[in-house]
Design an enzyme around this catalytic site. Structure first.
Site, PDB file in Angstrom:
ATOM      1  N   VAL A 125      37.887  44.314  38.873  1.00  0.00           N
ATOM      2  CA  VAL A 125      37.554  45.494  38.072  1.00  0.00           C
ATOM      3  C   VAL A 125      37.204  45.089  36.643  1.00  0.00           C
ATOM      4  O   VAL A 125      36.160  45.483  36.105  1.00  0.00           O
ATOM      5  CB  VAL A 125      38.728  46.503  38.114  1.00  0.00           C
ATOM      6  N   LYS A 161      26.040  40.817  40.624  1.00  0.00           N
ATOM      7  CA  LYS A 161      26.015  42.229  40.218  1.00  0.00           C
ATOM      8  C   LYS A 161      27.369  42.706  39.731  1.00  0.00           C
ATOM      9  O   LYS A 161      28.384  42.050  39.895  1.00  0.00           O
ATOM     10  CB  LYS A 161      25.508  43.095  41.364  1.00  0.00           C
TER      11      LYS A 161
HETATM   12  N1  LIG Z   1      30.533  42.633  41.567  1.00  0.00           N
HETATM   13  C1  LIG Z   1      30.779  42.286  42.800  1.00  0.00           C
HETATM   14  O1  LIG Z   1      29.917  41.807  43.501  1.00  0.00           O
HETATM   15  C2  LIG Z   1      32.131  42.490  43.376  1.00  0.00           C
HETATM   16  C3  LIG Z   1      32.556  41.702  44.444  1.00  0.00           C
HETATM   17  C4  LIG Z   1      33.831  41.899  44.949  1.00  0.00           C
HETATM   18  C5  LIG Z   1      34.637  42.880  44.415  1.00  0.00           C
HETATM   19  N2  LIG Z   1      34.177  43.636  43.375  1.00  0.00           N
HETATM   20  C6  LIG Z   1      35.017  44.696  42.828  1.00  0.00           C
HETATM   21  O2  LIG Z   1      36.285  44.201  42.456  1.00  0.00           O
HETATM   22  C7  LIG Z   1      37.227  45.236  42.563  1.00  0.00           C
HETATM   23  C8  LIG Z   1      38.469  44.726  43.249  1.00  0.00           C
HETATM   24  O3  LIG Z   1      38.936  43.611  42.552  1.00  0.00           O
HETATM   25  P1  LIG Z   1      40.441  43.124  42.658  1.00  0.00           P
HETATM   26  O4  LIG Z   1      40.864  43.163  44.048  1.00  0.00           O
HETATM   27  O5  LIG Z   1      40.515  41.877  41.897  1.00  0.00           O
HETATM   28  O6  LIG Z   1      41.254  44.322  41.953  1.00  0.00           O
HETATM   29  P2  LIG Z   1      41.667  44.610  40.427  1.00  0.00           P
HETATM   30  O7  LIG Z   1      40.686  44.059  39.489  1.00  0.00           O
HETATM   31  O8  LIG Z   1      41.974  46.052  40.361  1.00  0.00           O
HETATM   32  O9  LIG Z   1      43.025  43.761  40.260  1.00  0.00           O
HETATM   33  C9  LIG Z   1      44.122  44.063  41.060  1.00  0.00           C
HETATM   34  C10 LIG Z   1      45.420  44.213  40.234  1.00  0.00           C
HETATM   35  O10 LIG Z   1      45.916  42.919  39.919  1.00  0.00           O
HETATM   36  C11 LIG Z   1      46.187  42.807  38.521  1.00  0.00           C
HETATM   37  N3  LIG Z   1      45.994  41.387  38.230  1.00  0.00           N
HETATM   38  C12 LIG Z   1      44.822  40.717  38.117  1.00  0.00           C
HETATM   39  N4  LIG Z   1      45.060  39.399  37.997  1.00  0.00           N
HETATM   40  C13 LIG Z   1      46.401  39.214  38.033  1.00  0.00           C
HETATM   41  C14 LIG Z   1      47.245  38.073  37.976  1.00  0.00           C
HETATM   42  N5  LIG Z   1      46.745  36.833  37.912  1.00  0.00           N
HETATM   43  N6  LIG Z   1      48.580  38.259  38.037  1.00  0.00           N
HETATM   44  C15 LIG Z   1      49.098  39.497  38.159  1.00  0.00           C
HETATM   45  N7  LIG Z   1      48.347  40.619  38.248  1.00  0.00           N
HETATM   46  C16 LIG Z   1      47.010  40.485  38.175  1.00  0.00           C
HETATM   47  C17 LIG Z   1      45.243  43.805  37.905  1.00  0.00           C
HETATM   48  O11 LIG Z   1      45.710  44.255  36.653  1.00  0.00           O
HETATM   49  C18 LIG Z   1      45.227  44.927  38.923  1.00  0.00           C
HETATM   50  O12 LIG Z   1      46.337  45.772  38.712  1.00  0.00           O
HETATM   51  C19 LIG Z   1      36.556  46.376  43.305  1.00  0.00           C
HETATM   52  O13 LIG Z   1      36.195  47.382  42.388  1.00  0.00           O
HETATM   53  C20 LIG Z   1      35.308  45.739  43.872  1.00  0.00           C
HETATM   54  O14 LIG Z   1      34.227  46.639  43.998  1.00  0.00           O
HETATM   55  C21 LIG Z   1      32.962  43.454  42.861  1.00  0.00           C
END
Ligand SMILES: NC(=O)c1ccc[n+]([C@@H]2O[C@H](COP(=O)([O-])OP(=O)(O)OC[C@H]3O[C@@H](n4cnc5c(N)ncnc54)[C@H](O)[C@@H]3O)[C@@H](O)[C@H]2O)c1
Ligand SMILES: [Zn+2]
Length: 408
Positions: A125, A161
């Site tokens: 995110v 993206k």
């Molecule tokens: N741009 C792209 O091509 C692409 C590809 C894959 C996913 N995404 C996007 O990514 C999002 C999902 O990402 P995610 O699964 O990383 O979720 P996220 O970014 O919401 O992170 C998950 C949780 O983990 C916490 N966190 C992050 N790193 C941490 C760490 N090292 N230690 C403890 N806590 C930590 C964050 O604060 C959050 O509460 C979705 O919105 C998805 O659409 C985008």
């Protein structure tokens, strides 16, 4: 002086501009990024020279809790002019407002066109938000991506993206703006809650199913161990070596190979969309109840049910997929994947997003994808019924549901 204007024929004029923009970006593994002895984190990415201005570090709130002090002391020991902005993760925070917050900070600290690239340290995110802000500010500036979730490290890390959710739709607004450098440090996910590790493994499962049978074997055999160790390879040695490292490398390489063929998505037939046909609507409906990788894993199982019911995929493969999903701490079914109306609506949204084509990836076998264009509402509804059986712990085999309790 006489002005001669001779117009022989009145024709409609036409000018064309044709240019190609070459894109190169790198994903570099650099262990122990927060060790001040490692110069990678503060180094300029390829194509930029430091201007001496202030660089912004966007930090995920979860990362701030785990590593905030180390990040600040890293930069304090190596770089003078840094500014910090802490933002929450979680898909409910993937909004335009957060993008504007980043853009506004870039503006107030006087971020240059290329000499002060911001650094995003966080989950998918925070990466999407910072990436979009960098793509908009001065019509696009370079930035450095440091993903700190498993999902961010194996999936978002390779992507060109970014996007934000808008008016109830996932990623409805966004840009193509790959950062010149992404840094991967597997030790940064050691602090991640198990549920987030499972979510990241949901995307690994997708990659395994569409193109990497060996990766599927790793997840099938070692799923519980990978989860227990947060993929750090710090538990009992396996016969097959460092399976966490191998799994991550395979997932990243597979993604890079797929994306490179079709980086700007001019071809809307993408096998990497497996598990992402029905899940976006489910994920938005469940928000914040389902994490992205959880929804994707459900989409992967649902896709396997559709294929098995068509006689395309063997039922024992479906059963292995369900057991592997469970082994990674993920649910293979969910009430929203039993809701035929929602799934039919989800398909309609996705078809719209794919310019009125289904382009649905289904599996012929593990690692062997194919596309279908003729999925019917009836198949969607019947597969939703099978998901209900799976949710009750029953076998997905036709006609056997209630008689064959699932033992996976
Ligand atoms: N741009 C792209 O091509 C692409 C590809 C894959 C996913 N995404 C996007 O990514 C999002 C999902 O990402 P995610 O699964 O990383 O979720 P996220 O970014 O919401 O992170 C998950 C949780 O983990 C916490 N966190 C992050 N790193 C941490 C760490 N090292 N230690 C403890 N806590 C930590 C964050 O604060 C959050 O509460 C979705 O919105 C998805 O659409 C985008
Ligand atoms: Zn995804």
């Amino acid at each position: 002086m006489t002005r001669e204007v001779i117009v022989k024929h009145l024709t409609a004029a036409r000018w064309t501009v044709s240019a190609t923009r070459h894109v190169d970006y790198e994903i570099v593994e650099s262990p122990h990024l927060l060790d001040p002895a490692n110069p990678s984190l503060g180094a300029m990415p390829p194509g930029s020279e430091a201007s001496g201005g202030t660089r912004l570090v966007v930090i995920d709130e979860g990362v701030e809790g785990a590593f905030g002090d180390r990040i600040r002391s890293y930069f304090a020991s190596r770089h003078d002019r840094m500014d910090y902005l802490v933002l929450p993760g979680g898909d409910e925070h993937k909004t335009l407002d957060q993008v504007v917050e980043v853009v506004s900070r870039l503006n107030s600290i006087g971020t240059d066109r290329s000499g002060t690239p911001p650094i995003a340290i966080g989950g998918g995110v925070v990466q999407d938000i910072t990436g979009m802000a960098a793509g908009l500010y001065r019509r696009g500036i370079p930035y450095v991506r440091v993903p700190t979730t498993l999902l961010g490290q194996i999936d978002g890390s390779v992507s060109a993206k970014n996007g934000v959710n808008f008016e109830g739709f996932r990623n409805r607004l966004g840009t193509f703006a790959p950062p010149p450098r992404t840094l991967i440090d597997r030790t940064l996910i050691a602090t991640l809650p198990k549920r987030q590790i499972s979510s990241g493994m949901g995307e690994m499962l997708k990659m395994a199913l569409i193109k990497d049978a060996r990766l599927f074997e790793l997840l099938e055999r070692y799923g519980p161990q990978l989860l227990a160790e947060n993929l750090q390879d710090d538990g009992p040695a396996t016969r097959e070596g460092r399976v966490g490292e191998e799994g991550m490398h395979r997932a990243i390489a597979g993604m890079a190979e797929e994306l490179q063929k079709n980086l700007w998505e001019t071809d809307l037939k993408r096998i990497v969309d497996y598990g992402h046909t029905f899940s976006p609507a489910v994920e938005m409906r469940a928000l914040p109840g389902l994490l992205h990788g959880e929804a994707v894993a459900l989409g992967c199982v649902y896709g396997a049910v559709l294929a098995a019911r068509r006689g395309m995929l063997r039922y024992d493969r479906l059963e292995r997929i369900i057991a592997t999903t469970r082994g990674m701490g993920l649910r293979p079914s969910h009430p929203l994947f039993e809701d035929a109306d929602l799934l039919n609506q989800a398909l309609a949204d996705t078809i719209h997003h794919r310019d009125n084509h289904q382009h649905i990836t289904l599996l012929r076998d593990i690692g062997v994808p194919t596309f279908v264009e003729d999925l019917t509402p009836r198949e969607i509804t019947e597969a939703a019924g099978v998901m209900a059986d799976i949710g009750k712990g029953l076998s997905p085999l036709p006609g056997r549901g209630a008689d064959f309790p699932w033992k996976g």
